[in-house]
Design a protein around this motif. Structure first.
Motif, short mmCIF file in Angstrom:
data_model
loop_
_atom_site.label_atom_id
_atom_site.label_comp_id
_atom_site.label_asym_id
_atom_site.label_seq_id
_atom_site.Cartn_x
_atom_site.Cartn_y
_atom_site.Cartn_z
N TRP A 36 0.85 -1.19 0.00
CA TRP A 36 0.00 0.00 0.00
C TRP A 36 0.89 1.24 0.00
O TRP A 36 1.90 1.29 0.72
CB TRP A 36 -0.91 0.04 1.22
CG TRP A 36 -2.05 -0.94 1.17
CD1 TRP A 36 -2.06 -2.20 1.69
CD2 TRP A 36 -3.33 -0.73 0.58
NE1 TRP A 36 -3.28 -2.79 1.46
CE2 TRP A 36 -4.08 -1.91 0.77
CE3 TRP A 36 -3.93 0.34 -0.10
CZ2 TRP A 36 -5.40 -2.05 0.32
CZ3 TRP A 36 -5.23 0.20 -0.55
CH2 TRP A 36 -5.95 -0.98 -0.34
N ARG A 38 0.62 5.80 -0.60
CA ARG A 38 -0.29 6.94 -0.58
C ARG A 38 0.40 8.17 -1.17
O ARG A 38 1.62 8.28 -1.17
CB ARG A 38 -0.77 7.23 0.84
CG ARG A 38 0.31 7.71 1.79
CD ARG A 38 -0.26 7.80 3.20
NE ARG A 38 0.73 8.29 4.15
CZ ARG A 38 0.54 8.35 5.47
NH1 ARG A 38 -0.62 7.92 5.99
NH2 ARG A 38 1.48 8.82 6.27
N VAL A 48 3.59 2.86 2.42
CA VAL A 48 2.82 2.76 3.67
C VAL A 48 3.06 1.41 4.34
O VAL A 48 3.45 1.33 5.50
CB VAL A 48 1.31 2.96 3.41
CG1 VAL A 48 0.52 2.72 4.69
CG2 VAL A 48 1.05 4.36 2.86
N TYR A 94 -4.87 6.60 -1.60
CA TYR A 94 -4.19 5.37 -1.23
C TYR A 94 -4.25 4.38 -2.40
O TYR A 94 -5.32 4.16 -2.97
CB TYR A 94 -4.83 4.75 0.01
CG TYR A 94 -4.41 5.46 1.28
CD1 TYR A 94 -4.87 6.74 1.57
CD2 TYR A 94 -3.53 4.85 2.18
CE1 TYR A 94 -4.47 7.40 2.71
CE2 TYR A 94 -3.14 5.50 3.34
CZ TYR A 94 -3.61 6.77 3.59
OH TYR A 94 -3.21 7.43 4.73
#
Length: 120
Positions: A36, A38, A48, A94
């Motif tokens: 992930w 962002r 992330v 995200y």
């Protein structure tokens, strides 16, 4: 080829929680690492969290460690990002990513992103 679709973003007050989902198409998702990322307005995209395909290893950025949890359900071809104790500085689009080329921060496949906005 893998297609990734994020969902679960939205507007939440500081201190609240959200769970993002990343639905993947294709049979190979269970063998891919995923991550992930962002991107906030005016800033570069940042890492992330990441999880190995085998779920035996995870990694987090210092800014989210202890507040966010990455997980996956390979049977459902879906990854998750549980976000707790959200802060206004977590506001960003995200993105999920799959098939690492250099784990945990480089990937081949990317989703379109989902907006998370945290109000103070």
């Amino acid at each position: 080829q893998v297609q990734l679709v994020e969902s679960g973003g939205g507007l939440v007050q500081a201190g609240g929680s959200l769970r993002l989902s990343c639905a993947a198409s294709g049979r190979s998702f269970s063998s891919y690492d995923m991550g992930w990322f962002r991107q906030a307005p005016g800033k570069e995209r940042e890492f992330v969290a990441a999880i190995r395909w085998s779920r035996d290893n995870t990694d987090y950025s210092d800014s989210v460690k202890g507040r966010f949890t990455i997980s996956r359900d390979n049977a459902k071809n879906t990854g998750y990002l549980q976000m707790n104790s959200l802060k206004p500085e977590d506001t960003a689009v995200y993105y999920c990513a799959a098939q690492s080329t250099n784990w945990p921060r480089q990937y081949r496949y990317w989703g379109q992103g989902t907006q998370v906005t945290v109000s103070s």
